[in-house]
Design a protein around this motif. Sequence first.
Motif, mmCIF file in Angstrom:
data_model
loop_
_atom_site.group_PDB
_atom_site.id
_atom_site.type_symbol
_atom_site.label_atom_id
_atom_site.label_comp_id
_atom_site.label_asym_id
_atom_site.label_seq_id
_atom_site.Cartn_x
_atom_site.Cartn_y
_atom_site.Cartn_z
ATOM 1 N N VAL A 10 -9.895 24.319 -97.860
ATOM 2 C CA VAL A 10 -10.915 24.878 -98.756
ATOM 3 C C VAL A 10 -12.121 23.947 -98.841
ATOM 4 C CG1 VAL A 10 -11.435 25.557 -101.137
ATOM 5 C CG2 VAL A 10 -9.261 26.242 -100.084
ATOM 6 N N LEU A 11 -11.870 22.645 -99.019
ATOM 7 C CA LEU A 11 -12.993 21.714 -99.121
ATOM 8 C C LEU A 11 -13.736 21.614 -97.794
ATOM 9 C CD1 LEU A 11 -14.385 19.863 -101.146
ATOM 10 C CD2 LEU A 11 -12.950 17.988 -100.346
ATOM 11 N N ASP A 63 -20.020 14.101 -104.477
ATOM 12 C CA ASP A 63 -18.646 13.591 -104.563
ATOM 13 C C ASP A 63 -17.717 14.404 -103.667
ATOM 14 O OD1 ASP A 63 -19.338 11.612 -106.326
ATOM 15 O OD2 ASP A 63 -18.573 12.627 -108.123
ATOM 16 N N GLY A 64 -17.983 15.709 -103.590
ATOM 17 C CA GLY A 64 -17.168 16.569 -102.724
ATOM 18 C C GLY A 64 -17.338 16.208 -101.265
ATOM 19 N N LEU A 71 -10.954 12.810 -96.371
ATOM 20 C CA LEU A 71 -9.843 13.641 -95.903
ATOM 21 C C LEU A 71 -9.943 13.907 -94.401
ATOM 22 C CD1 LEU A 71 -9.658 16.276 -98.802
ATOM 23 C CD2 LEU A 71 -8.074 14.379 -98.373
ATOM 24 N N LEU A 72 -11.163 14.128 -93.927
ATOM 25 C CA LEU A 72 -11.355 14.396 -92.506
ATOM 26 C C LEU A 72 -11.013 13.164 -91.682
ATOM 27 C CD1 LEU A 72 -12.310 16.596 -90.531
ATOM 28 C CD2 LEU A 72 -14.619 15.685 -90.759
ATOM 29 N N SER A 193 -16.605 16.642 -87.437
ATOM 30 C CA SER A 193 -15.360 16.096 -86.901
ATOM 31 C C SER A 193 -15.603 14.849 -86.070
ATOM 32 C CB SER A 193 -14.643 17.148 -86.050
ATOM 33 O OG SER A 193 -14.284 18.270 -86.840
ATOM 34 N N LEU A 194 -16.736 14.813 -85.387
ATOM 35 C CA LEU A 194 -17.049 13.677 -84.521
ATOM 36 C C LEU A 194 -18.022 12.694 -85.176
ATOM 37 C CD1 LEU A 194 -17.318 15.687 -81.196
ATOM 38 C CD2 LEU A 194 -15.585 13.970 -81.752
#
Length: 206
Positions: A10-11, A63-64, A71-72, A193-194
Amino acid sequence: MSKVSIAFDVLHALAVKGMAQAGPLAVSSGVSGDELNEELARITEEGLANHMAGRGLWRITPDGRAKHAQLLHEQLTDDTRQRLRPLYEQFLPLNTTFKETCTRWQIRGGAANDHTDTAYDQGLIGELGEIHAAAAGLIGRLAQVAARFGRYADRLADALTRVRGGEVKAFTGVLNESYHDIWMELHKDLLLSLDIDRATEEARQN
């Protein structure tokens, strides 16, 4: 689906979109119903997202974004990024071709394409079909590295079906799950992602 997976998906969808209503977030994240509502309430309470109730929108906060980056980073190992990098390099020329096709869909002879020339539009839809075939194979390989990329395949296929069915805005429309909308999300997902800055990427390509 585990709570950890739901929290990330979700995030991540919100990080890619920036802001979105619950419906598009469900499509992008693969999380829906009560699970999505509970997660949106949680991240809003924790200050990771703002809820604009009047418009039914959630927007990721600074902050998100910081939490998402954490997390990533935890999810993508160095080995995973090394596997993603050559696939991203394969995406770039396809992205250039796609952008050129989109421009010709929108502009013809220096003016807005009014989509009255069926043969012209059908030619571009044919080109989109060729791009899609190449993208589908690439997304399949991306999904072998990170499963979430697989969701883009179904979404792009649905958008292509709508384009072929005569829905003009399904090609390059904005905020309507158009082919262009979804493609841009895929591109941003790869950049995140990279850990690639878009401005740096564009400077390298020019």
